[in-house]
Motif scaffolding. Structure first.
Motif, PDB file in Angstrom:
ATOM      1  N   SER A 117       0.151  37.118  72.600  1.00 47.12           N
ATOM      2  CA  SER A 117       0.122  38.539  72.265  1.00 47.12           C
ATOM      3  C   SER A 117       1.404  39.270  72.635  1.00 47.12           C
ATOM      4  O   SER A 117       1.634  40.392  72.159  1.00 47.12           O
ATOM      5  CB  SER A 117      -1.072  39.211  72.950  1.00 47.12           C
ATOM      6  OG  SER A 117      -0.980  39.057  74.355  1.00 47.12           O
TER       7      SER A 117
ATOM      8  N   GLN B  40      -4.724  43.296  83.675  1.00 44.48           N
ATOM      9  CA  GLN B  40      -6.173  43.472  83.605  1.00 44.48           C
ATOM     10  C   GLN B  40      -6.475  44.856  83.066  1.00 44.48           C
ATOM     11  O   GLN B  40      -6.126  45.865  83.688  1.00 44.48           O
ATOM     12  CB  GLN B  40      -6.808  43.277  84.976  1.00 44.48           C
ATOM     13  CG  GLN B  40      -8.320  43.268  84.956  1.00 44.48           C
ATOM     14  CD  GLN B  40      -8.897  42.779  86.264  1.00 44.48           C
ATOM     15  OE1 GLN B  40      -8.238  42.773  87.305  1.00 44.48           O
ATOM     16  NE2 GLN B  40     -10.146  42.353  86.233  1.00 44.48           N
ATOM     17  N   ALA B  41      -7.118  44.887  81.914  1.00 41.70           N
ATOM     18  CA  ALA B  41      -7.557  46.142  81.322  1.00 41.70           C
ATOM     19  C   ALA B  41      -8.959  46.459  81.836  1.00 41.70           C
ATOM     20  O   ALA B  41      -9.686  45.554  82.264  1.00 41.70           O
ATOM     21  CB  ALA B  41      -7.557  46.032  79.801  1.00 41.70           C
TER      22      ALA B  41
ATOM     23  N   GLY C 221     -12.679  46.717  82.409  1.00 43.67           N
ATOM     24  CA  GLY C 221     -13.796  45.959  81.879  1.00 43.67           C
ATOM     25  C   GLY C 221     -13.463  44.576  81.371  1.00 43.67           C
ATOM     26  O   GLY C 221     -14.323  43.899  80.790  1.00 43.67           O
ATOM     27  N   LYS C 222     -12.220  44.149  81.568  1.00 42.38           N
ATOM     28  CA  LYS C 222     -11.807  42.842  81.061  1.00 42.38           C
ATOM     29  C   LYS C 222     -11.310  41.969  82.198  1.00 42.38           C
ATOM     30  O   LYS C 222     -11.028  42.446  83.296  1.00 42.38           O
ATOM     31  CB  LYS C 222     -10.722  43.002  79.997  1.00 42.38           C
ATOM     32  CG  LYS C 222     -11.192  43.718  78.739  1.00 42.38           C
ATOM     33  CD  LYS C 222     -10.140  43.679  77.657  1.00 42.38           C
ATOM     34  CE  LYS C 222     -10.644  44.308  76.369  1.00 42.38           C
ATOM     35  NZ  LYS C 222      -9.638  44.237  75.283  1.00 42.38           N
ATOM     36  N   GLN C 223     -11.186  40.683  81.938  1.00 40.06           N
ATOM     37  CA  GLN C 223     -10.687  39.774  82.958  1.00 40.06           C
ATOM     38  C   GLN C 223      -9.174  39.876  83.062  1.00 40.06           C
ATOM     39  O   GLN C 223      -8.509  40.416  82.187  1.00 40.06           O
ATOM     40  CB  GLN C 223     -11.079  38.335  82.592  1.00 40.06           C
ATOM     41  CG  GLN C 223     -10.403  37.802  81.337  1.00 40.06           C
ATOM     42  CD  GLN C 223     -10.831  36.374  81.018  1.00 40.06           C
ATOM     43  OE1 GLN C 223     -11.835  35.868  81.499  1.00 40.06           O
ATOM     44  NE2 GLN C 223     -10.051  35.701  80.191  1.00 40.06           N
ATOM     45  N   ARG C 224      -8.654  39.362  84.155  1.00 42.19           N
ATOM     46  CA  ARG C 224      -7.210  39.336  84.359  1.00 42.19           C
ATOM     47  C   ARG C 224      -6.625  38.167  83.574  1.00 42.19           C
ATOM     48  O   ARG C 224      -7.039  37.025  83.736  1.00 42.19           O
ATOM     49  CB  ARG C 224      -6.891  39.204  85.857  1.00 42.19           C
ATOM     50  CG  ARG C 224      -5.431  39.392  86.189  1.00 42.19           C
ATOM     51  CD  ARG C 224      -5.214  39.394  87.692  1.00 42.19           C
ATOM     52  NE  ARG C 224      -5.928  40.488  88.353  1.00 42.19           N
ATOM     53  CZ  ARG C 224      -5.804  40.777  89.647  1.00 42.19           C
ATOM     54  NH1 ARG C 224      -4.989  40.048  90.406  1.00 42.19           N
ATOM     55  NH2 ARG C 224      -6.483  41.767  90.175  1.00 42.19           N
ATOM     56  N   ASP C 225      -5.647  38.455  82.753  1.00 39.97           N
ATOM     57  CA  ASP C 225      -5.047  37.448  81.887  1.00 39.97           C
ATOM     58  C   ASP C 225      -3.570  37.255  82.180  1.00 39.97           C
ATOM     59  O   ASP C 225      -2.875  38.182  82.579  1.00 39.97           O
ATOM     60  CB  ASP C 225      -5.186  37.856  80.407  1.00 39.97           C
ATOM     61  CG  ASP C 225      -6.620  37.836  79.929  1.00 39.97           C
ATOM     62  OD1 ASP C 225      -6.966  38.690  79.083  1.00 39.97           O
ATOM     63  OD2 ASP C 225      -7.393  36.976  80.388  1.00 39.97           O
TER      64      ASP C 225
ATOM     65  N   ALA D 212      -2.878  48.406  80.732  1.00 37.45           N
ATOM     66  CA  ALA D 212      -3.564  47.608  81.752  1.00 37.45           C
ATOM     67  C   ALA D 212      -2.874  47.826  83.095  1.00 37.45           C
ATOM     68  O   ALA D 212      -1.805  48.437  83.158  1.00 37.45           O
ATOM     69  CB  ALA D 212      -3.518  46.131  81.392  1.00 37.45           C
TER      70      ALA D 212
ATOM     71  N   GLU E  35      -2.715  48.484  73.094  1.00 35.10           N
ATOM     72  CA  GLU E  35      -3.480  47.379  73.677  1.00 35.10           C
ATOM     73  C   GLU E  35      -2.775  46.699  74.849  1.00 35.10           C
ATOM     74  O   GLU E  35      -3.353  45.838  75.501  1.00 35.10           O
ATOM     75  CB  GLU E  35      -3.831  46.333  72.610  1.00 35.10           C
ATOM     76  CG  GLU E  35      -2.664  45.868  71.773  1.00 35.10           C
ATOM     77  CD  GLU E  35      -2.550  46.611  70.446  1.00 35.10           C
ATOM     78  OE1 GLU E  35      -2.703  47.865  70.454  1.00 35.10           O
ATOM     79  OE2 GLU E  35      -2.308  45.950  69.417  1.00 35.10           O
TER      80      GLU E  35
END
Length: 119
Positions: free
Chosen positions: A62, A39-40, A42-46, A91, A88
């Motif tokens: 990725s 999770q970065a 401001g982003k969702q957990r992927d 996270a 990128e």
């Protein structure tokens, strides 16, 4: 109950490598699939990568070709070898375990470990 503790995060330059570990304890004999998520800000957990108890793996597009997930069932430890790191990839990385009890599935998360890749 399952407890998960991640380690191995840190600061690395782009192109470098890190190896994350996730140590499982508790009712480990009923752990099925395990995985790494990130999770970065401001982003969702992927999902990053998952692995079944039998060793079947799945990767996010990725990270294919750069990351390798593995598990040592004897040591109750999950690993993520990360090569050719990119900014990128920065996270918080979390370990997740699927735990089965009497036919019911429960999911546990570790506390996360920060990975920062500088350009």
């Amino acid at each position: 109950q399952v407890q998960l503790v991640e380690s191995g995060g840190g600061l690395v330059q782009a192109g470098g490598s890190l190896r994350l570990s996730c140590a499982a304890s508790g009712s480990i004999f009923s752990i099925n699939a395990m995985g790494w998520y990130r999770q970065a800000p401001g982003k969702q957990r992927d999902m990053v990568a998952t692995i079944t108890r039998g060793g079947n793996t799945n990767y996010a597009d990725s990270v294919k070709g750069r990351f390798t997930i593995s598990r040592d069932n004897a040591k109750n430890t999950l690993y993520l070898q990360m090569n050719s790191l990119k900014p990128e990839d920065t996270a918080v990385y979390y370990c997740k375990a699927e735990h089965e009890v009497a036919g019911m599935l429960y999911y546990y998360w570790g506390q996360g470990t920060q990975v920062t890749v500088s350009s």
